[in-house]
Design an enzyme around this catalytic site. Sequence first.
Site, PDB file in Angstrom:
ATOM      1  N   ASN A  23      32.733  -8.929   2.155  1.00  0.00           N
ATOM      2  CA  ASN A  23      33.044  -9.079   0.735  1.00  0.00           C
ATOM      3  C   ASN A  23      32.523 -10.394   0.169  1.00  0.00           C
ATOM      4  OD1 ASN A  23      34.248  -6.577   0.713  1.00  0.00           O
ATOM      5  ND2 ASN A  23      36.328  -7.358   0.991  1.00  0.00           N
ATOM      6  N   ARG A  97      28.443  -0.296  -4.068  1.00  0.00           N
ATOM      7  CA  ARG A  97      29.459  -0.867  -4.959  1.00  0.00           C
ATOM      8  C   ARG A  97      29.114  -2.312  -5.344  1.00  0.00           C
ATOM      9  NH1 ARG A  97      33.374   0.773  -8.468  1.00  0.00           N
ATOM     10  NH2 ARG A  97      34.666  -1.015  -8.948  1.00  0.00           N
ATOM     11  N   ASP A 121      33.305   3.208  -1.592  1.00  0.00           N
ATOM     12  CA  ASP A 121      34.356   4.068  -1.067  1.00  0.00           C
ATOM     13  C   ASP A 121      35.040   4.874  -2.164  1.00  0.00           C
ATOM     14  OD1 ASP A 121      34.087   3.334   1.586  1.00  0.00           O
ATOM     15  OD2 ASP A 121      35.392   1.596   1.376  1.00  0.00           O
ATOM     16  N   ASP A 320      42.778  -4.181   2.003  1.00  0.00           N
ATOM     17  CA  ASP A 320      41.851  -3.652   3.008  1.00  0.00           C
ATOM     18  C   ASP A 320      42.465  -3.543   4.395  1.00  0.00           C
ATOM     19  OD1 ASP A 320      39.833  -3.274   1.207  1.00  0.00           O
ATOM     20  OD2 ASP A 320      38.747  -5.109   1.676  1.00  0.00           O
ATOM     21  N   MET A 342      47.081  -0.783  -5.119  1.00  0.00           N
ATOM     22  CA  MET A 342      45.853  -0.940  -5.886  1.00  0.00           C
ATOM     23  C   MET A 342      44.989   0.316  -5.948  1.00  0.00           C
ATOM     24  SD  MET A 342      44.915  -4.842  -4.738  1.00  0.00           S
ATOM     25  CE  MET A 342      43.501  -4.996  -5.832  1.00  0.00           C
TER      26      MET A 342
END
Length: 435
Positions: A23, A97, A121, A320, A342
Amino acid sequence: MGTFKIEGGHQLKGSIKPQGAKNEALQILCAVLLTDQKVTIHNIPDIVDVNKLIALLQKLGVKVASVGANAYSFQADDINLEYLESEQFKIDGGSLRGSIMIVGPLLARFGKGYIPKPGGDKIGRRRLDTHFEGFIRLGASFRYNREEHFYGVEAKQLTGTYMLLDEASVTGTANIVMAAVLAKGTTTIYNAACEPYLQQLCNMLIRMGAEIKGVGSNLLIIEGVEKLGGTTHTMLPDMIEIGSWIGLAAMTKSELTIKDVSWKDLGQIPNVFRKLGITVEQKGDDIHVPAHANGYKIQKFIDGSILTVADAPWPGFTPDLLSIVLVIATQAEGEVLVHQKMFESRLFFVDKLIDMGAKIILCDPHRATVIGHNFKSQLKATTMTSPDIRAGISLLIAALSAKGTSIIHNIEQIDRGYERIDERLRAIGAKIERI
């Protein structure tokens, strides 16, 4: 479609080093577009999503050169803006993404940024409003082609302003920060994300010449500058992978040492695993997880009520790792309520764990209650398909602990986020084969 064949039920032993943070990489790599000077980045994970982004930057005209293991130099001194309006860009950008984060740097430096609807995802709604509302506040005009799902922002000159973000989006904050560093005047961002990876981005930009105050808080104040220079940057270890290895050790009753984890950047992660009954020892900058021969017991709250593990923006627990928590709980002593706030589709992989013998009640799209077996009933091997990166690694951990031989299809989802995972697992004794 790739497949893993896993023979479960074996204890593992040894040490494993986490890869660079996925990330963080997606943010840091986009920041190279902010300067025409050379930027060198170390500890880049060799994974599908990151490699796709590097290829996208190359097609944009960024000069990319390998300078060592997991290290590259980038120089964006001859950008091909015509590529942004090509059919090929719609294909390339739509498969990833992280491609959304090229928009802020391109808008800041070249006055325009385009992106097709990003992939990634399928874990529920992942809106982009925060990104574009921020750009609009900075003075950009926005357009959206509904038929082609193509977004665009343009501005002759971005101008600093005050903004209160509607959500503490990590990628949204990163995108707005990258746009604001070259804007005219002062930009104040309140309710900004403050994850370690966002802090890494801000500190890298400061080394490049940006003026940013409040790094590590949810209030960022940015004084725009006219130009940024080059720098060298080293990425943090991936905290999601670190949490995955803690879970793997517990589920397989294995003694594992996780090397060079950057303890100061782990936040709530060690504490949450300890609440699940797992021994997490700090040894220098390593994590040592001893073999849990007698299992592990989930704590209750002080009033005796069932433990709830929920995600929240940093410094809360990262969403995550909730999939990992859910899998670990299947063999714990006790019960836990996992609350995924989320993303509403991220818990839908539990049916595969139920097929393996896990006791899980899916309360609704956001909550699942897990009743642990305390290793009295081992999970059973099965054939399954990985739906996304984090569910994929969770199913892999379940398979490694299960009795018998499991098959996991669609492992490209796992490869998107985990570097050479089969090789690294075999090195600590796992029976895993890529077919």
